[in-house]
Design a protein around this motif. Structure first.
Motif, PDB file in Angstrom:
ATOM      1  N   GLN A  42      -9.470  -4.373   3.693  1.00 34.42           N
ATOM      2  CA  GLN A  42      -8.881  -3.701   2.530  1.00 34.42           C
ATOM      3  C   GLN A  42      -7.788  -4.564   1.904  1.00 34.42           C
ATOM      4  O   GLN A  42      -7.691  -4.666   0.677  1.00 34.42           O
ATOM      5  N   ARG A 102      -9.901   8.369  -5.818  1.00 34.70           N
ATOM      6  CA  ARG A 102     -10.857   8.470  -4.708  1.00 34.70           C
ATOM      7  C   ARG A 102     -10.177   8.973  -3.439  1.00 34.70           C
ATOM      8  O   ARG A 102     -10.716   9.815  -2.726  1.00 34.70           O
ATOM      9  N   GLN A 103      -8.968   8.474  -3.188  1.00 35.24           N
ATOM     10  CA  GLN A 103      -8.287   8.818  -1.946  1.00 35.24           C
ATOM     11  C   GLN A 103      -7.573  10.164  -2.003  1.00 35.24           C
ATOM     12  O   GLN A 103      -7.608  10.930  -1.042  1.00 35.24           O
ATOM     13  N   GLU A 126      -8.873   4.016  -7.336  1.00 38.81           N
ATOM     14  CA  GLU A 126      -8.686   4.115  -5.893  1.00 38.81           C
ATOM     15  C   GLU A 126      -7.802   5.309  -5.537  1.00 38.81           C
ATOM     16  O   GLU A 126      -8.069   6.032  -4.569  1.00 38.81           O
ATOM     17  N   ARG A 143      -7.662  -6.253  -1.931  1.00 39.81           N
ATOM     18  CA  ARG A 143      -6.537  -6.125  -2.867  1.00 39.81           C
ATOM     19  C   ARG A 143      -6.048  -7.496  -3.309  1.00 39.81           C
ATOM     20  O   ARG A 143      -5.738  -7.708  -4.490  1.00 39.81           O
ATOM     21  N   GLU A 200       0.835  -1.191   0.000  1.00 41.30           N
ATOM     22  CA  GLU A 200       0.000   0.000   0.000  1.00 41.30           C
ATOM     23  C   GLU A 200       0.873   1.245   0.000  1.00 41.30           C
ATOM     24  O   GLU A 200       2.038   1.208   0.383  1.00 41.30           O
ATOM     25  N   ASP A 235      -8.281  -0.334 -11.465  1.00 41.12           N
ATOM     26  CA  ASP A 235      -8.702  -0.261 -10.062  1.00 41.12           C
ATOM     27  C   ASP A 235      -7.762   0.617  -9.254  1.00 41.12           C
ATOM     28  O   ASP A 235      -8.198   1.406  -8.406  1.00 41.12           O
TER      29      ASP A 235
END
Length: 199
Positions: A139, A165-166, A162, A143, A75, A158
């Motif tokens: 989460q 969005r973040q 994402e 993934r 991440e 994706d």
């Protein structure tokens, strides 16, 4: 968002919103502020899991290395985000690494021993913390599911959605996403090759 009072930063995290001012001050007094240069390790694989971290400025990546030496990015974190929590749920040694991705990455660190002490006394905080850890695990599961069930193109799409969005910022009809990730970083995060990632 950098302040001389770590307790003020903790207020921005839903997990700690059940804490009193006195409890936040106690946590804040035990937090240490450090600044990391680009590519500096905040912690490394195999290191003892004794600390919880709060990212307050910059970008951090968490990852590990496969048996063949390939980097796998789990991440990418942006402010204001906690990480390093697995020491609270049984991890003795770090199973991954955390690395600063740009200059002047500001981190607050908190010994897990003091967090455990407070969790034993504030049951609402203990419930919040468990729910937060559960959300993080879900989460991770999503993934992993994406890696198994979707092809390279879908995984990259994706990832872009994402990220928007973040961290995206709306500019007219478009969404602007600023990132310090290279094509190789995105490939390492989505389980694809660098050539698959659009430039």
């Amino acid at each position: 968002m950098i302040t001389n009072r770590p307790a003020e930063l903790l207020k921005h995290l839903p997990v700690f919103q059940v804490c009193s001012e006195e409890e936040l001050d106690q946590l804040g007094q035990r937090m240490t502020h450090r600044v990391f240069d680009k590519h500096s390790l905040i912690y490394e694989q195999g290191q003892a899991s004794r600390t919880l971290y709060l990212l307050i400025k910059g970008t951090v990546k968490r990852g590990s290395h496969s048996a063949g030496g390939r980097e796998i990015i789990k991440e990418v974190l942006s402010p204001i985000t906690m990480f390093g929590e697995l020491g609270m749920v049984g991890e003795d040694r770090r199973s991954d690494f955390a690395m600063a991705m740009n200059d002047e990455v500001h981190i607050l660190s908190l010994p897990l021993s003091h967090l455990r002490w407070l969790l034993q006394r504030n049951h609402n905080l203990a419930m919040n913390f468990m729910q937060w850890v559960g959300t993080r695990l879900r989460q991770t599961e999503r993934r992993l599911e994406s890696m198994v069930t979707k092809d390279a193109r879908e995984r990259i799409i994706d990832f872009i959605l994402e990220s928007a969005r973040q961290n995206g910022k709306r500019v007219g009809l478009e969404t602007l996403v600023r990132t310090c990730l290279t094509q190789q970083d995105i490939a390492n995060m989505t389980g694809t090759s660098r050539q698959t990632v659009p430039s």
